[in-house]
Design a protein around this motif. Structure first.
Motif, PDB file in Angstrom:
ATOM      1  N   ILE A  39      -4.209   3.141 -11.720  1.00  0.00           N
ATOM      2  CA  ILE A  39      -3.875   4.251 -10.866  1.00  0.00           C
ATOM      3  C   ILE A  39      -2.763   4.168 -10.349  1.00  0.00           C
ATOM      4  O   ILE A  39      -2.247   5.286 -10.017  1.00  0.00           O
ATOM      5  CB  ILE A  39      -5.081   3.974  -9.580  1.00  0.00           C
ATOM      6  N   VAL A  40      -2.185   3.376  -9.924  1.00  0.00           N
ATOM      7  CA  VAL A  40      -0.732   3.094  -9.462  1.00  0.00           C
ATOM      8  C   VAL A  40       0.144   3.805 -10.395  1.00  0.00           C
ATOM      9  O   VAL A  40       1.084   4.553  -9.913  1.00  0.00           O
ATOM     10  CB  VAL A  40      -0.367   1.571  -8.853  1.00  0.00           C
ATOM     11  N   GLY A  41       0.105   3.381 -11.571  1.00  0.00           N
ATOM     12  CA  GLY A  41       1.120   3.873 -12.486  1.00  0.00           C
ATOM     13  C   GLY A  41       0.760   5.702 -12.873  1.00  0.00           C
ATOM     14  O   GLY A  41       1.861   6.191 -13.291  1.00  0.00           O
ATOM     15  N   LEU A 185       8.156   1.120 -10.237  1.00  0.00           N
ATOM     16  CA  LEU A 185       7.913  -0.062  -9.036  1.00  0.00           C
ATOM     17  C   LEU A 185       9.180  -0.849  -8.828  1.00  0.00           C
ATOM     18  O   LEU A 185       9.587  -0.918  -7.550  1.00  0.00           O
ATOM     19  CB  LEU A 185       6.783  -1.017  -9.114  1.00  0.00           C
ATOM     20  N   LEU A 186       9.824  -1.334  -9.672  1.00  0.00           N
ATOM     21  CA  LEU A 186      11.138  -1.971  -9.447  1.00  0.00           C
ATOM     22  C   LEU A 186      12.061  -1.002  -8.570  1.00  0.00           C
ATOM     23  O   LEU A 186      12.844  -1.333  -7.653  1.00  0.00           O
ATOM     24  CB  LEU A 186      11.842  -2.533 -10.704  1.00  0.00           C
ATOM     25  N   ALA A 187      12.311   0.340  -9.307  1.00  0.00           N
ATOM     26  CA  ALA A 187      13.202   1.209  -8.660  1.00  0.00           C
ATOM     27  C   ALA A 187      12.764   1.333  -7.296  1.00  0.00           C
ATOM     28  O   ALA A 187      13.852   1.613  -6.239  1.00  0.00           O
ATOM     29  CB  ALA A 187      13.084   2.501  -9.402  1.00  0.00           C
ATOM     30  N   THR A 259      -4.001   2.659  -0.877  1.00  0.00           N
ATOM     31  CA  THR A 259      -3.307   1.805   0.518  1.00  0.00           C
ATOM     32  C   THR A 259      -1.760   1.367  -0.171  1.00  0.00           C
ATOM     33  O   THR A 259      -1.134   1.764   0.665  1.00  0.00           O
ATOM     34  CB  THR A 259      -4.092   0.683   1.022  1.00  0.00           C
ATOM     35  N   LEU A 260      -1.529   0.927  -1.196  1.00  0.00           N
ATOM     36  CA  LEU A 260      -0.338   0.518  -1.740  1.00  0.00           C
ATOM     37  C   LEU A 260       0.508   1.706  -1.921  1.00  0.00           C
ATOM     38  O   LEU A 260       1.635   1.635  -1.525  1.00  0.00           O
ATOM     39  CB  LEU A 260      -0.607  -0.256  -2.977  1.00  0.00           C
ATOM     40  N   VAL A 261      -0.082   2.688  -2.584  1.00  0.00           N
ATOM     41  CA  VAL A 261       0.899   3.838  -2.987  1.00  0.00           C
ATOM     42  C   VAL A 261       1.187   4.761  -1.539  1.00  0.00           C
ATOM     43  O   VAL A 261       2.448   4.913  -1.486  1.00  0.00           O
ATOM     44  CB  VAL A 261       0.109   4.863  -3.826  1.00  0.00           C
TER      45      VAL A 261
END
Length: 383
Positions: A39-41, A185-187, A259-261
C-alpha cells in the motif's frame, strides 16, 4: 507461448503456482508487513513531488494548501476503511471491480472496469512516467523547463523497460518494487529531516492564509491534485487472495499505511514551505529539486536521483497491479478473451501487460501533467 486459464485467478507477486490439474492457483504468502509495503509503495509515487504545485495553485496560500493535504488524507482514509470492510466480506482479488460485480451485477461492474482500464490506470501511469522524466532531466536544465520532446521520449523508455520486466518475470517486477520503495521513503525522510531543522531555526514566514482562494471550483481543483497523491490505498485489495489471514491483516495494513502516508505527506509539504516561498513552488515543476538546490549545495543532485527512483518504482507498481485488473476483467468475460492468456513458462499475463503499456503510451501525447491529473482525478472520484 501462452495458455488460457479456465478460472478467475491471477499471478500477482509471484504467488501463482501450477496445481496438479494444470491450472494456476494462488498461494496466500503475504504477511501484514508485506501488505503495508504494497500500500505504501503504491500510494507514494509522483504525487507528493508534483502535486504541491497543483494544490497551491488553486488554494492560493500555504496554510490552506496544508489543510487540503490533511483533509485529502482523511477523506482517503474513509474510503480505505470502507474497502477494508468490503475486502473482509468479499475475499476476491479485483478490489472495486469484484465488489461491484457482487453487489450491483455485471453491468455496473463492466462500467467501472472500463473506466479504470481505459482512463484511470493508464493515465495515472502516464503521469508518473512524465514526472520521472521531469526529475531525471531537471538537473540538466536547472534554469528552465526540460524540452517537451525529451520528457515524452524518456517517459516512453521508462514504460517500455518496465513492460519488458513485467512480461519477463513476476519476481523481477516485485524486486524492482521493493528496491524502489526504499528509495522513495529515504528521499522523503531526508526532506522531512531537513525541514524539521529549518523549523527549529524559525523558518516559518511562509505559513499564513494570505491570498487564499476560497471559491468552490478552485478548492475542488485543489482536491483533485491532493487526492491524486493518495491514489493507491486500494491496491492491496486487488491481490487479497494472496494475503495471509485477510480478515485480520487487511484492516490493519490499511490503517497503518494510510496514517503513515498522511503524516509523511503533510510533513513533507511543511518541509517544502520552510525553505521555498509560494511563488517558488508555483514556478517549479520539480519542487523537491528546487528544495534540494536551496539546502543541499553540492549534494543537491541526490534528491532528483531519489525522486526519479521513486517514480520509476511507482510506474512499475501501477503496471504490475493494473495488468491483473485487465486479466480479472477478461476472466469474467468483460474484456477481450486474449487478455486471459498467460505465458506458461514464466506465469506472466503478457497480453494484459502489453495492452496496459500501449494505453499509457497513448496518454503521453499530452505532456501537460496537471491537465492529466485533473482528468484522472475526475474519472477516479466520480466514476
Amino acid at each position: 507461448m501462452s495458455n488460457e486459464v479456465g478460472s478467475r485467478k491471477n499471478s500477482q507477486n509471484g504467488g501463482a503456482a501450477p496445481a496438479e490439474s494444470g491450472e494456476i492457483t494462488l498461494k496466500a504468502k503475504m504477511s501484514l508487513l508485506n501488505g503495508v509495503t504494497v500500500i505504501v509503495g503504491s500510494i507514494i509515487g509522483s504525487g507528493i513531488f508534483v502535486s504541491p504545485t497543483g494544490v497551491l495553485m488553486h488554494t492560493g496560500s500555504v496554510n490552506l494548501s496544508l489543510i487540503v493535504w490533511v483533509v485529502s488524507g482523511l477523506f482517503s482514509m474513509v474510503g480505505a476503511y470502507c474497502y477494508a470492510e468490503l475486502g473482509t466480506m468479499i475475499t476476491k482479488s479485483g478490489a472495486d471491480y469484484a465488489y461491484i460485480m457482487e453487489t450491483f451485477g455485471p453491468f455496473m461492474a463492466f462500467v467501472r472496469l472500463w473506466i479504470e482500464c481505459m482512463i484511470v490506470r493508464p493515465c495515472s501511469q502516464a503521469i508518473v512516467a512524465l514526472t520521472f522524466s521531469v526529475y531525471v532531466l531537471k538537473p540538466f536544465f536547472p534554469s528552465c523547463t526540460p524540452p517537451e520532446e525529451a520528457t515524452t521520449m524518456l517517459a516512453i523508455c521508462c514504460i517500455l523497460v518496465l513492460t519488458f520486466v513485467n512480461c519477463w518475470d513476476v519476481k523481477w517486477a516485485t524486486k524492482v518494487q521493493d528496491i524502489f520503495t526504499f528509495a522513495k521513503l529515504l528521499a522523503l525522510f531526508v526532506i522531512i529531516a531537513t525541514g524539521g531543522y529549518q523549523l527549529f531555526l524559525g523558518k516559518t514566514e511562509h505559513f499564513n492564509f494570505e491570498g487564499s482562494n476560497t471559491q468552490v471550483t478552485s478548492i475542488a481543483l485543489s482536491f483533485y491534485s491532493g487526492l491524486f497523491a493518495y491514489n493507491g490505498w486500494n491496491y492491496l485489495n486487488f491481490i487479497i487472495e494472496e494475503l495471509k489471514d485477510p480478515v485480520k491483516n487487511l484492516p490493519r495494513a490499511i490503517a497503518i499505511s494510510c496514517t503513515l502516508v498522511t503524516v509523511v505527506y503533510v510533513l513533507t509539504n511543511v518541509a517544502f514551505y520552510t525553505t521555498l516561498s509560494p511563488n517558488e513552488v508555483l514556478g517549479s515543476e520539480a519542487v523537491a529539486v528546487t528544495y534540494a538546490e536551496r539546502l543541499f549545495g553540492m549534494f543537491a543532485w541526490t534528491i532528483p536521483v531519489f525522486v526519479a527512483l521513486s517514480t520509476f518504482g511507482a510506474v512499475n507498481g501501477i503496471l504490475l497491479t493494473s495488468s491483473r485488473l485487465f486479466y480479472a476483467g477478461a476472466m469474467e468475460g468483460q474484456m477481450p478473451e486474449i487478455l486471459t492468456m498467460i505465458q506458461i513458462q514464466r506465469l506472466t499475463p503478457t497480453p494484459a501487460v502489453l495492452i496496459m503499456a500501449l494505453l499509457s503510451l497513448f496518454y503521453l501525447f499530452s505532456s501537460d501533467i496537471f491537465a492529466l491529473i485533473n482528468y484522472v482525478g475526475f474519472a477516479t472520484w466520480v466514476g
